[in-house]
Design a protein around this motif. Structure first.
Motif, mmCIF file in Angstrom:
data_model
loop_
_atom_site.group_PDB
_atom_site.id
_atom_site.type_symbol
_atom_site.label_atom_id
_atom_site.label_comp_id
_atom_site.label_asym_id
_atom_site.label_seq_id
_atom_site.Cartn_x
_atom_site.Cartn_y
_atom_site.Cartn_z
ATOM 1 N N GLY A 21 -30.999 52.635 -102.048
ATOM 2 C CA GLY A 21 -29.564 52.439 -101.205
ATOM 3 C C GLY A 21 -30.002 51.780 -99.998
ATOM 4 N N GLN A 22 -28.766 51.740 -99.119
ATOM 5 C CA GLN A 22 -28.791 51.278 -97.854
ATOM 6 C C GLN A 22 -29.764 52.099 -96.893
ATOM 7 O OE1 GLN A 22 -27.353 48.773 -96.763
ATOM 8 N NE2 GLN A 22 -27.804 48.856 -94.600
ATOM 9 N N LYS A 23 -29.922 53.482 -96.865
ATOM 10 C CA LYS A 23 -30.609 54.042 -95.940
ATOM 11 C C LYS A 23 -32.076 53.979 -96.405
ATOM 12 C CE LYS A 23 -29.528 57.850 -92.840
ATOM 13 N NZ LYS A 23 -28.442 58.474 -92.267
ATOM 14 N N THR A 24 -32.308 54.024 -97.512
ATOM 15 C CA THR A 24 -33.699 54.079 -98.169
ATOM 16 C C THR A 24 -34.140 52.573 -97.734
ATOM 17 O OG1 THR A 24 -33.281 55.449 -99.804
ATOM 18 C CG2 THR A 24 -35.390 54.251 -99.898
ATOM 19 N N ALA A 25 -33.477 51.434 -98.094
ATOM 20 C CA ALA A 25 -33.894 50.155 -97.656
ATOM 21 C C ALA A 25 -34.293 49.978 -96.205
ATOM 22 C CB ALA A 25 -32.640 49.090 -98.397
ATOM 23 N N GLN A 26 -33.252 50.473 -95.320
ATOM 24 C CA GLN A 26 -33.682 50.468 -93.978
ATOM 25 C C GLN A 26 -34.746 51.160 -93.705
ATOM 26 O OE1 GLN A 26 -30.521 52.617 -91.788
ATOM 27 N NE2 GLN A 26 -28.933 51.172 -92.545
ATOM 28 N N ARG A 27 -35.196 52.309 -94.094
ATOM 29 C CA ARG A 27 -36.523 52.821 -93.914
ATOM 30 C C ARG A 27 -37.685 52.216 -94.247
ATOM 31 N NH1 ARG A 27 -37.084 57.868 -96.972
ATOM 32 N NH2 ARG A 27 -39.240 57.650 -96.386
ATOM 33 N N MET A 28 -37.433 51.555 -95.708
ATOM 34 C CA MET A 28 -38.689 50.705 -96.125
ATOM 35 C C MET A 28 -38.700 49.400 -94.990
ATOM 36 S SD MET A 28 -37.613 50.570 -99.974
ATOM 37 C CE MET A 28 -38.294 52.135 -101.143
ATOM 38 N N ALA A 29 -37.791 48.913 -94.856
ATOM 39 C CA ALA A 29 -37.933 47.466 -93.897
ATOM 40 C C ALA A 29 -38.710 47.890 -92.476
ATOM 41 C CB ALA A 29 -36.317 46.912 -93.424
ATOM 42 N N LEU A 30 -38.227 48.795 -91.967
ATOM 43 C CA LEU A 30 -38.661 49.447 -90.751
ATOM 44 C C LEU A 30 -40.081 50.151 -90.635
ATOM 45 C CD1 LEU A 30 -35.712 50.908 -89.043
ATOM 46 C CD2 LEU A 30 -36.502 48.565 -88.709
ATOM 47 N N HIS A 31 -40.118 50.783 -92.096
ATOM 48 C CA HIS A 31 -41.909 50.946 -91.843
ATOM 49 C C HIS A 31 -42.587 49.999 -92.188
ATOM 50 C CE1 HIS A 31 -45.135 53.512 -93.767
ATOM 51 N NE2 HIS A 31 -45.137 52.668 -94.606
ATOM 52 N N LEU A 32 -42.359 48.877 -92.985
ATOM 53 C CA LEU A 32 -42.993 47.872 -93.103
ATOM 54 C C LEU A 32 -43.181 46.882 -91.957
ATOM 55 C CD1 LEU A 32 -41.560 46.181 -96.312
ATOM 56 C CD2 LEU A 32 -43.881 47.167 -96.268
ATOM 57 N N LEU A 33 -42.114 46.589 -90.909
ATOM 58 C CA LEU A 33 -42.447 46.081 -89.708
ATOM 59 C C LEU A 33 -43.011 46.638 -88.538
ATOM 60 C CD1 LEU A 33 -38.553 44.510 -89.924
ATOM 61 C CD2 LEU A 33 -40.880 43.243 -90.138
ATOM 62 N N GLU A 34 -42.840 48.087 -88.728
ATOM 63 C CA GLU A 34 -43.434 48.750 -87.511
ATOM 64 C C GLU A 34 -44.805 49.350 -87.796
ATOM 65 O OE1 GLU A 34 -41.685 48.895 -84.768
ATOM 66 O OE2 GLU A 34 -41.917 50.797 -83.717
ATOM 67 N N ARG A 35 -44.988 49.907 -88.946
ATOM 68 C CA ARG A 35 -46.176 50.637 -89.175
ATOM 69 C C ARG A 35 -47.212 49.847 -90.298
ATOM 70 N NH1 ARG A 35 -43.211 55.570 -89.995
ATOM 71 N NH2 ARG A 35 -42.218 55.890 -87.738
ATOM 72 N N ASP A 36 -46.731 48.969 -91.249
ATOM 73 C CA ASP A 36 -47.689 48.409 -92.128
ATOM 74 C C ASP A 36 -47.596 46.937 -92.508
ATOM 75 O OD1 ASP A 36 -49.643 48.366 -94.063
ATOM 76 O OD2 ASP A 36 -48.804 49.737 -95.502
ATOM 77 N N ARG A 37 -47.638 46.178 -91.541
ATOM 78 C CA ARG A 37 -47.368 44.485 -91.683
ATOM 79 C C ARG A 37 -48.295 44.203 -92.519
ATOM 80 N NH1 ARG A 37 -44.339 41.504 -87.438
ATOM 81 N NH2 ARG A 37 -42.821 43.081 -86.778
ATOM 82 N N SER A 38 -49.606 44.395 -92.748
ATOM 83 C CA SER A 38 -50.602 44.047 -93.881
ATOM 84 C C SER A 38 -50.442 44.495 -95.151
ATOM 85 C CB SER A 38 -51.974 44.398 -93.423
ATOM 86 O OG SER A 38 -52.155 45.772 -93.370
ATOM 87 N N GLY A 39 -49.824 45.601 -95.343
ATOM 88 C CA GLY A 39 -49.115 46.069 -96.421
ATOM 89 C C GLY A 39 -48.068 45.148 -96.799
ATOM 90 N N GLY A 40 -47.374 45.076 -95.967
ATOM 91 C CA GLY A 40 -46.155 44.227 -96.185
ATOM 92 C C GLY A 40 -46.398 42.741 -96.675
ATOM 93 N N LEU A 41 -47.523 42.207 -96.271
ATOM 94 C CA LEU A 41 -47.905 40.923 -96.444
ATOM 95 C C LEU A 41 -48.553 40.716 -97.861
ATOM 96 C CD1 LEU A 41 -47.679 38.325 -94.803
ATOM 97 C CD2 LEU A 41 -49.939 38.563 -93.909
ATOM 98 N N ARG A 42 -49.249 41.866 -97.877
ATOM 99 C CA ARG A 42 -49.896 41.899 -99.423
ATOM 100 C C ARG A 42 -48.753 42.002 -100.533
ATOM 101 N NH1 ARG A 42 -53.287 45.483 -97.524
ATOM 102 N NH2 ARG A 42 -52.457 47.271 -98.472
#
Lengths: 199, 199
Positions: A21-42
């Motif tokens: 949902g909205q809240k989980t999606a926010q957490r996921m997006a900020l997690h990827l951008l803030e803490r795991d960019r290489s994982g996001g790219l993969r």
């Protein structure tokens, strides 16, 4: 507020994932951008590759990037058994049991109200597969829901004239847990399907 | 079993998302491939774009693809208030309250055991921001956890010599729910922080 547009787009895109949902999606997006960019790219790359290359197995219709999926390509499996399931996830579930026959994967279940008839879910292809194969038994493992039962019933009727045995996975009480928590319908099936105890 | 390699890679890649385990990742991967390929493509593109273009706001350090985030770029906000939070998600939470001052976003909380000292979480940049600004009050809104409290305490000490008021968001009983369900620590804070009732 006011995430910036690209972050908002990413949040909206993540919401297509089941259970997000909205809240989980926010957490996921900020997690990827803030803490795991290489994982996001993969993730972006794996998703793009999979969408480009994964199609359906020519024989069993499960998801596969090869023309034949690993289960269909394996020559050591039992060619006399065919297990019919509703989706690729169910193949995975059945594999865990140690089953080593073949599969046929439907596209969901019959749902006349949604316009999903036998053609839409791939039953004609199932018939072709049964005719071409050397199966002795077709095990119908659609979901134990009203729609899954109706689909199982329809397939059994359709295959009645062929010379394969058609079976349905057993309904009964699941292992673990307590009898008092089991619903009445399941318990009725468990009683009706009782079997002598082998000593 | 035996998903094919590209599907397995996609499942592994999805597991980096917070709160997503093996089973959820499988469901997500098969959902994208089986039912929503266009959504999957949008997701891959949104993710790639966001990873390429989103950096940090020059002023408040939150995530933003512009040099200044929407909150910093807005000339109508109150320049006398600075709210210090642990991450971009907290900016979103505080925005919901109607707060219209400025922000500074730390990179998490102090955690000496993990080697995260003041420099690692951006406290020197916070000091620069406070010196350059015209703030009258710095509101520390780090999480109400042991680490968040320690971080708040450290910041308050560091800013003690400057001429801004340093405040901490109130601890107390959350709205809704029942008093008997509130933990003792929170209740102690709520008692200690009691205020006269305005009539």
């Amino acid at each position: 507020m006011s995430f910036s547009p690209l972050i908002r787009q990413l949040i909206d895109a993540l919401r297509i994932l089941p259970g997000v949902g909205q809240k989980t999606a926010q957490r996921m997006a900020l997690h990827l951008l803030e803490r795991d960019r290489s994982g996001g790219l993969r993730l972006a790359q794996a998703l793009t590759h999979a969408l480009e290359h994964v199609g359906h197995c020519r024989q069993c219709r499960t998801l596969s990037e090869e023309e034949l999926c690993p289960q269909c390509a394996d020559p050591r499996r039992d060619d006399s058994l065919l297990c019919v399931v509703q989706g690729p996830m169910d193949v995975f579930a059945i594999e865990q049991t140690g089953y080593r026959g073949r599969y046929f994967v439907l596209k969901g279940h019959l749902s006349p109200l949604d316009g999903l008839g036998p053609e839409a879910i791939g039953i004609p292809e199932l018939l072709v597969r049964v005719e071409q194969g050397v199966f002795e038994e077709v095990i119908i493992a659609t979901n134990p829901t009203v729609e899954g039962e109706a689909t199982a019933h329809y397939i059994a009727q359709t295959l009645a004239s062929s010379d394969v045995t058609v079976s349905r996975i057993a309904h009964g009480v699941p292992l673990g847990g307590e009898l008092e928590l089991v619903d009445g319908g399941t318990l009725s099936h468990a009683l009706a399907g009782r079997r002598p105890i082998d000593l």
